[in-house]
Design a protein around this motif. Structure first.
Motif, PDB file in Angstrom:
ATOM      1  N   ARG A  79      94.633 -21.103 -26.877  1.00 35.01           N
ATOM      2  CA  ARG A  79      95.587 -22.025 -26.252  1.00 35.01           C
ATOM      3  C   ARG A  79      96.398 -21.325 -25.170  1.00 35.01           C
ATOM      4  N   GLN A  80      96.812 -20.088 -25.444  1.00 33.47           N
ATOM      5  CA  GLN A  80      97.601 -19.341 -24.459  1.00 33.47           C
ATOM      6  C   GLN A  80      96.810 -19.106 -23.178  1.00 33.47           C
ATOM      7  N   LYS A  82      94.061 -20.622 -22.074  1.00 31.65           N
ATOM      8  CA  LYS A  82      93.596 -21.817 -21.393  1.00 31.65           C
ATOM      9  C   LYS A  82      94.732 -22.546 -20.683  1.00 31.65           C
ATOM     10  N   SER A  83      95.919 -22.542 -21.297  1.00 38.40           N
ATOM     11  CA  SER A  83      97.033 -23.299 -20.725  1.00 38.40           C
ATOM     12  C   SER A  83      97.937 -22.453 -19.838  1.00 38.40           C
ATOM     13  N   LYS A  84      97.843 -21.116 -19.994  1.00 36.03           N
ATOM     14  CA  LYS A  84      98.692 -20.170 -19.257  1.00 36.03           C
ATOM     15  C   LYS A  84     100.169 -20.365 -19.587  1.00 36.03           C
ATOM     16  N   GLU A  85     100.443 -20.842 -20.780  1.00 33.81           N
ATOM     17  CA  GLU A  85     101.836 -20.967 -21.207  1.00 33.81           C
ATOM     18  C   GLU A  85     102.383 -19.600 -21.593  1.00 33.81           C
ATOM     19  N   HIS A 201      95.013 -12.952 -19.302  1.00 35.94           N
ATOM     20  CA  HIS A 201      95.094 -13.790 -18.095  1.00 35.94           C
ATOM     21  C   HIS A 201      94.494 -13.066 -16.891  1.00 35.94           C
TER      22      HIS A 201
END
Length: 324
Positions: A79-80, A82-85, A201
């Motif tokens: 999730r981190q 893929k979403s770059k949150e 990332h």
């Protein structure tokens, strides 16, 4: 026997003598640097058959919990990335508190061109070759991240040569053992969760230029291919404008320039690799100068030619992908 009285503990070799007189510790496994013990609620010699069965069932429950924790961990990282949150400390600590951060974890990325799913055999091959603790996060059909324990490898940011040899070894192993070409990227060891997310990332950002320059890339590191990373951020329209000023279409000249730059502008080595006479090489370089006004024997012009070659390879790949 109550479940909370059953524990599995790892004791470093230098502390083994503390366990000699412990009547509640049952040795399960001996390793080079430690021993693994099962701590029971009372004297191990007085265990009943029923209690042994209870211990076995408890161990099974622990294994199931560990598998579930790893699934949660990989899902959270997915999730981190893929979403770059920005990661959430409270949420992440549930999954990562048990990880040993003192030696660090090394992020790796595997990139392939086919759109088929990653096979279990590939993951088993990587695990067998590395023979260290690791876990994988499948990002897409073409990209997979792997986080590798640095405990045995002992890499640091200063050991660039060791890290390069490490990732090169993985690439060469895959060339020999796997039936599909896979590119491999590595990052510095991560010593905290934020680094794992950030380094991941960065590796995922590298996927774009690796795909565009596929035939030219084998493996990559944080300090290699800096020019390729810069060019990958330039819009395609700007690349087309720049290339329009330097039209090189002769494949023979393009190959000559590529080898000449790879050989650090060495005339003799370039001629040897191309199986041509030095005079022939000089003729080709003169021809390049006539066509685009750049003298490949001058460092400044050679640098521009290097950029032109990279741009051409990247744009050719983009056009090819557009037509597929």
């Amino acid at each position: 026997m109550k479940e909370d009285k059953i524990k599995i503990i790892r004791v470093p070799l230098q502390e083994i003598e503390n366990m000699v007189d412990d009547q509640n510790a049952l040795l399960l496994l001996e390793k080079e640097d430690a021993r693994i013990y099962l701590k029971t609620g009372h004297n191990k010699d007085l265990l009943t058959v029923e209690e042994v069965y209870e211990i076995v069932n408890t161990l099974k429950d622990l294994l199931v919990k560990n598998e579930s924790k790893e699934d949660n961990l990989t899902e959270w990282l997915y999730r981190q990335w893929k979403s770059k949150e920005k990661y959430i400390e409270n949420e992440s600590s549930r999954y990562f508190n048990s990880m040993n951060w003192s030696q660090g974890w090394i992020p790796l990325i595997f990139i392939k061109q086919s759109k088929g799913s990653w096979e279990d055999g590939f993951i088993k091959l990587i695990s067998s070759y590395l023979n260290v603790e690791l876990f994988t996060v499948t990002i897409s059909t073409s990209t997979m991240m792997t986080i590798v324990s640095n405990m045995e490898l002992q890499f640091s940011k200063e050991k660039k040569d060791d890290i390069s040899e490490f990732v090169q070894g993985i690439f060469e192993m895959l060339q020999n053992e796997w039936d599909e070409e896979v590119k491999v990227g590595v990052q510095y060891p991560a010593f905290c969760l934020q680094d794992v997310v950030d380094f991941g990332h960065q590796l995922l950002d590298d996927e774009k230029w690796v795909m565009n320059l596929w035939p030219k890339i084998s493996f990559f590191t944080p300090w290699s291919h800096q020019l390729e990373r810069i060019i990958a951020k330039v819009p395609r329209e700007e690349l087309n404008k720049y290339l329009a000023e330097y039209k090189l279409v002769d494949n023979e000249l393009l190959k000559t320039l590529e080898v000449f730059i790879e050989e650090s502008l060495n005339m003799s080595e370039t001629a040897r690799r191309l199986f041509i006479h030095r005079n022939t090489l000089q003729y080709r370089l003169d021809k390049v100068k006539q066509q685009i006004g750049l003298d490949a024997k001058k460092i400044k012009d050679a640098f521009l030619i290097k950029i032109i070659l990279l741009l051409k390879d990247g744009l050719d790949s983009m056009h090819k992908n557009d037509n597929q």
